[in-house]
Design a protein around this motif. Structure first.
Motif, PDB file in Angstrom:
ATOM      1  N   LEU A  99       1.003  -1.220   0.006  1.00 43.12           N
ATOM      2  CA  LEU A  99      -0.202   0.033  -0.022  1.00 43.12           C
ATOM      3  C   LEU A  99       0.989   1.318   0.022  1.00 43.12           C
ATOM      4  CD1 LEU A  99      -2.712  -0.679   2.606  1.00 43.12           C
ATOM      5  CD2 LEU A  99      -3.116  -0.153   0.397  1.00 43.12           C
ATOM      6  N   GLN A 100       0.336   2.283  -0.694  1.00 43.45           N
ATOM      7  CA  GLN A 100       0.887   3.652  -0.289  1.00 43.45           C
ATOM      8  C   GLN A 100       0.084   4.764  -0.283  1.00 43.45           C
ATOM      9  OE1 GLN A 100       2.851   5.951  -3.864  1.00 43.45           O
ATOM     10  NE2 GLN A 100       4.883   5.085  -2.822  1.00 43.45           N
ATOM     11  N   ILE A 101       0.306   5.582   0.656  1.00 44.12           N
ATOM     12  CA  ILE A 101      -0.652   6.890   0.750  1.00 44.12           C
ATOM     13  C   ILE A 101       0.297   8.008   0.434  1.00 44.12           C
ATOM     14  CG2 ILE A 101      -0.051   7.006   3.265  1.00 44.12           C
ATOM     15  CD1 ILE A 101      -2.957   8.207   3.326  1.00 44.12           C
ATOM     16  N   LYS A 102      -0.256   8.913  -0.323  1.00 41.65           N
ATOM     17  CA  LYS A 102       0.315  10.299  -0.703  1.00 41.65           C
ATOM     18  C   LYS A 102      -0.720  11.494  -0.137  1.00 41.65           C
ATOM     19  CE  LYS A 102       2.358   8.604  -5.311  1.00 41.65           C
ATOM     20  NZ  LYS A 102       2.650   8.921  -6.615  1.00 41.65           N
ATOM     21  N   LEU A 103      -0.056  12.214   0.755  1.00 41.56           N
ATOM     22  CA  LEU A 103      -0.972  13.348   1.048  1.00 41.56           C
ATOM     23  C   LEU A 103      -0.343  14.652   0.517  1.00 41.56           C
ATOM     24  CD1 LEU A 103      -1.016  12.184   4.705  1.00 41.56           C
ATOM     25  CD2 LEU A 103      -2.422  11.854   3.161  1.00 41.56           C
ATOM     26  N   PHE A 104      -1.140  15.410  -0.170  1.00 43.44           N
ATOM     27  CA  PHE A 104      -0.918  16.599  -0.634  1.00 43.44           C
ATOM     28  C   PHE A 104      -1.118  17.814   0.260  1.00 43.44           C
ATOM     29  CE2 PHE A 104      -3.033  14.508  -4.768  1.00 43.44           C
ATOM     30  CZ  PHE A 104      -1.906  13.727  -4.938  1.00 43.44           C
ATOM     31  N   THR A 105       0.126  18.391   0.598  1.00 41.86           N
ATOM     32  CA  THR A 105      -0.099  19.416   1.595  1.00 41.86           C
ATOM     33  C   THR A 105      -0.485  20.674   1.059  1.00 41.86           C
ATOM     34  OG1 THR A 105       2.311  19.868   1.582  1.00 41.86           O
ATOM     35  CG2 THR A 105       1.802  17.984   2.813  1.00 41.86           C
ATOM     36  N   SER A 106      -0.862  21.497   1.918  1.00 39.70           N
ATOM     37  CA  SER A 106      -1.146  22.750   1.712  1.00 39.70           C
ATOM     38  C   SER A 106       0.155  23.717   1.458  1.00 39.70           C
ATOM     39  CB  SER A 106      -2.049  23.449   2.791  1.00 39.70           C
ATOM     40  OG  SER A 106      -2.171  24.924   2.586  1.00 39.70           O
ATOM     41  N   GLU A 107      -0.055  24.900   0.626  1.00 40.69           N
ATOM     42  CA  GLU A 107       1.119  25.731   0.338  1.00 40.69           C
ATOM     43  C   GLU A 107       1.191  26.623   1.872  1.00 40.69           C
ATOM     44  OE1 GLU A 107       0.888  27.515  -3.174  1.00 40.69           O
ATOM     45  OE2 GLU A 107       1.373  25.893  -4.468  1.00 40.69           O
ATOM     46  N   ASP A 108       0.153  26.862   2.407  1.00 44.05           N
ATOM     47  CA  ASP A 108       0.066  27.694   3.670  1.00 44.05           C
ATOM     48  C   ASP A 108       0.201  27.067   5.015  1.00 44.05           C
ATOM     49  OD1 ASP A 108      -0.581  29.639   1.934  1.00 44.05           O
ATOM     50  OD2 ASP A 108      -2.688  29.357   1.878  1.00 44.05           O
ATOM     51  N   VAL A 109       0.591  25.738   4.914  1.00 45.21           N
ATOM     52  CA  VAL A 109       0.960  24.937   6.233  1.00 45.21           C
ATOM     53  C   VAL A 109       2.107  25.640   7.038  1.00 45.21           C
ATOM     54  CG1 VAL A 109       2.025  23.283   5.258  1.00 45.21           C
ATOM     55  CG2 VAL A 109       0.945  22.796   7.298  1.00 45.21           C
ATOM     56  N   ASP A 110       1.507  25.686   8.348  1.00 47.60           N
ATOM     57  CA  ASP A 110       2.766  26.253   9.218  1.00 47.60           C
ATOM     58  C   ASP A 110       4.105  25.100   9.100  1.00 47.60           C
ATOM     59  OD1 ASP A 110       1.573  28.520   9.729  1.00 47.60           O
ATOM     60  OD2 ASP A 110       0.607  27.529  11.337  1.00 47.60           O
ATOM     61  N   SER A 111       5.484  25.583   9.448  1.00 46.19           N
ATOM     62  CA  SER A 111       6.387  24.664   9.705  1.00 46.19           C
ATOM     63  C   SER A 111       6.274  23.919  11.020  1.00 46.19           C
ATOM     64  CB  SER A 111       7.496  25.467   9.235  1.00 46.19           C
ATOM     65  OG  SER A 111       7.785  26.472  10.579  1.00 46.19           O
ATOM     66  N   GLY A 112       6.815  22.758  10.949  1.00 43.84           N
ATOM     67  CA  GLY A 112       6.804  21.930  12.355  1.00 43.84           C
ATOM     68  C   GLY A 112       6.919  20.603  11.985  1.00 43.84           C
ATOM     69  N   ASN A 113       6.382  19.746  13.140  1.00 40.51           N
ATOM     70  CA  ASN A 113       6.332  18.243  13.257  1.00 40.51           C
ATOM     71  C   ASN A 113       4.743  18.124  13.402  1.00 40.51           C
ATOM     72  OD1 ASN A 113       9.274  17.945  13.133  1.00 40.51           O
ATOM     73  ND2 ASN A 113       9.176  17.936  15.358  1.00 40.51           N
ATOM     74  N   TYR A 114       4.515  17.191  12.146  1.00 32.13           N
ATOM     75  CA  TYR A 114       3.245  16.635  12.359  1.00 32.13           C
ATOM     76  C   TYR A 114       3.061  15.137  12.573  1.00 32.13           C
ATOM     77  CZ  TYR A 114       1.914  21.331  10.744  1.00 32.13           C
ATOM     78  OH  TYR A 114       1.687  22.776  10.530  1.00 32.13           O
ATOM     79  N   PRO A 115       2.597  14.435  13.790  1.00 35.52           N
ATOM     80  CA  PRO A 115       2.443  13.011  13.598  1.00 35.52           C
ATOM     81  C   PRO A 115       1.250  12.430  12.917  1.00 35.52           C
ATOM     82  CG  PRO A 115       2.681  14.054  15.870  1.00 35.52           C
ATOM     83  CD  PRO A 115       2.433  15.142  14.891  1.00 35.52           C
ATOM     84  N   ILE A 116       1.473  11.460  12.240  1.00 36.01           N
ATOM     85  CA  ILE A 116       0.344  10.540  11.442  1.00 36.01           C
ATOM     86  C   ILE A 116       0.194   9.205  12.052  1.00 36.01           C
ATOM     87  CG2 ILE A 116      -0.354   9.644   9.176  1.00 36.01           C
ATOM     88  CD1 ILE A 116       1.638  11.582   7.864  1.00 36.01           C
ATOM     89  N   HIS A 117      -1.070   9.059  12.424  1.00 36.66           N
ATOM     90  CA  HIS A 117      -1.288   7.812  13.148  1.00 36.66           C
ATOM     91  C   HIS A 117      -1.892   6.724  12.255  1.00 36.66           C
ATOM     92  CE1 HIS A 117      -0.722  10.568  16.714  1.00 36.66           C
ATOM     93  NE2 HIS A 117      -1.455  11.298  16.118  1.00 36.66           N
ATOM     94  N   TYR A 118      -1.602   5.486  12.767  1.00 36.30           N
ATOM     95  CA  TYR A 118      -2.124   4.379  11.873  1.00 36.30           C
ATOM     96  C   TYR A 118      -2.684   3.416  12.769  1.00 36.30           C
ATOM     97  CZ  TYR A 118       1.720   6.422   8.804  1.00 36.30           C
ATOM     98  OH  TYR A 118       2.471   7.428   8.247  1.00 36.30           O
ATOM     99  N   THR A 119      -3.955   2.772  12.553  1.00 36.71           N
ATOM    100  CA  THR A 119      -4.640   1.918  13.135  1.00 36.71           C
ATOM    101  C   THR A 119      -5.044   0.825  12.369  1.00 36.71           C
ATOM    102  OG1 THR A 119      -5.373   3.712  15.015  1.00 36.71           O
ATOM    103  CG2 THR A 119      -6.298   1.530  15.073  1.00 36.71           C
ATOM    104  N   PHE A 120      -4.363  -0.376  12.742  1.00 36.45           N
ATOM    105  CA  PHE A 120      -4.952  -1.562  11.920  1.00 36.45           C
ATOM    106  C   PHE A 120      -5.843  -2.286  12.767  1.00 36.45           C
ATOM    107  CE2 PHE A 120      -3.682  -5.951  10.166  1.00 36.45           C
ATOM    108  CZ  PHE A 120      -4.599  -5.709   8.912  1.00 36.45           C
ATOM    109  N   THR A 121      -7.137  -2.479  12.097  1.00 38.12           N
ATOM    110  CA  THR A 121      -7.916  -3.436  13.093  1.00 38.12           C
ATOM    111  C   THR A 121      -8.357  -4.743  12.136  1.00 38.12           C
ATOM    112  OG1 THR A 121      -9.115  -1.385  13.884  1.00 38.12           O
ATOM    113  CG2 THR A 121     -10.351  -3.410  14.020  1.00 38.12           C
ATOM    114  N   TYR A 122      -8.202  -5.903  12.744  1.00 43.74           N
ATOM    115  CA  TYR A 122      -8.524  -7.251  11.953  1.00 43.74           C
ATOM    116  C   TYR A 122      -9.001  -8.096  13.064  1.00 43.74           C
ATOM    117  CZ  TYR A 122      -4.086  -8.178  14.396  1.00 43.74           C
ATOM    118  OH  TYR A 122      -3.128  -8.588  15.472  1.00 43.74           O
ATOM    119  N   GLY A 123      -9.539  -9.145  12.399  1.00 41.71           N
ATOM    120  CA  GLY A 123     -10.035 -10.346  13.228  1.00 41.71           C
ATOM    121  C   GLY A 123     -11.515 -10.907  12.549  1.00 41.71           C
TER     122      GLY A 123
END
Length: 233
Positions: free
Chosen positions: A157-181
């Motif tokens: 799988l691959q995800i591509k996220l297109f960021t805004s040109e006006d986004v503030d600089s800094g660190n942005y955590p991205i969270h992943y939750t895999f649910t299965y069963g």
């Protein structure tokens, strides 16, 4: 000379023309009777991007066991991170499942299949159980699964996220939750990656570095010319 390990490695693709993957049917049946244990592996292509740039993250699912349903939820709850344009990004597969096939028929593709819409706050991938299929056996080990490797030079799988040109600089955590069963037993695995949005100084640094390299090369060339002229004086 070809090593024994290389010579004994089976080709995971049964039909090079169609890209059909050679699934181990016996191993598939055996896997369905094993309690599932999986983990999501996110692999960012870059740790930092400029505003307006694209965040690219490869995704793999490692483990073993039978599942009847699963989903991957990706969350990035920052109102200014993602572009305001209609297309927020892409979530693509490198393999696809043929419908109405028994046993499952899975194919790799040179062009990743866009299967899911990416939203401003998150994205969800519903993963068919057959996409966790064993295709390569190993002695004294669990078989390798299609969700653990690349096909046609593309990740599972691959995800591509297109960021805004006006986004503030800094660190942005991205969270992943895999649910299965299944309906009786549900498990989850959580991961987090961090993308850094460059500030103005960081965006200039590559050009400053390139300029410094050019200056060094010019100085070195000048010294070589002077040394050459000295030899012939």
């Amino acid at each position: 000379m070809t090593s024994n390990a290389t010579a004994e490695t089976p080709n995971p693709v049964r039909d090079p023309d169609t890209g059909e993957i050679d699934i181990l049917e016996d191993a598939w049946e055996e896997m369905q009777g094993t309690p599932p244990e999986y983990t999501i592996i996110p692999v960012p292509k870059k740790s930092n991007v400029d505003p307006g740039g694209t965040i690219e993250i490869d995704l793999y699912v490692n483990g073993y066991g039978g599942v009847s349903q699963s989903k991957l939820q990706i969350n990035y709850p920052y109102p200014d991170l993602i572009t305001k344009e209609e297309r927020k990004g892409e979530l693509n597969y490198s393999i696809w499942l043929a419908e109405d096939s028994e046993p499952p028929a899975i194919y790799s593709t040179q062009t990743p299949q866009e299967e899911h819409r990416v939203g401003e706050w998150g994205a969800t991938a519903i993963i068919e159980p057959e996409l966790f299929s064993p295709f390569r056996d190993k002695d004294c080990a669990y078989p390798l699964l299609t969700s653990e490797v690349t096909f046609a030079e593309c990740p599972f799988l691959q995800i591509k996220l297109f960021t805004s040109e006006d986004v503030d600089s800094g660190n942005y955590p991205i969270h992943y939750t895999f649910t299965y069963g299944d309906q009786d037993d549900v498990s989850q695995d959580h991961k987090e990656t961090v993308v850094h949005i460059n500030n103005a100084r960081e965006r200039r640094e590559p050009w400053v570095t390139r300029g410094a390299i050019v200056i060094v090369l010019i100085a070195l060339a000048s010294l070589l010319i002077q040394a050459w002229n000295t030899l012939w004086v």
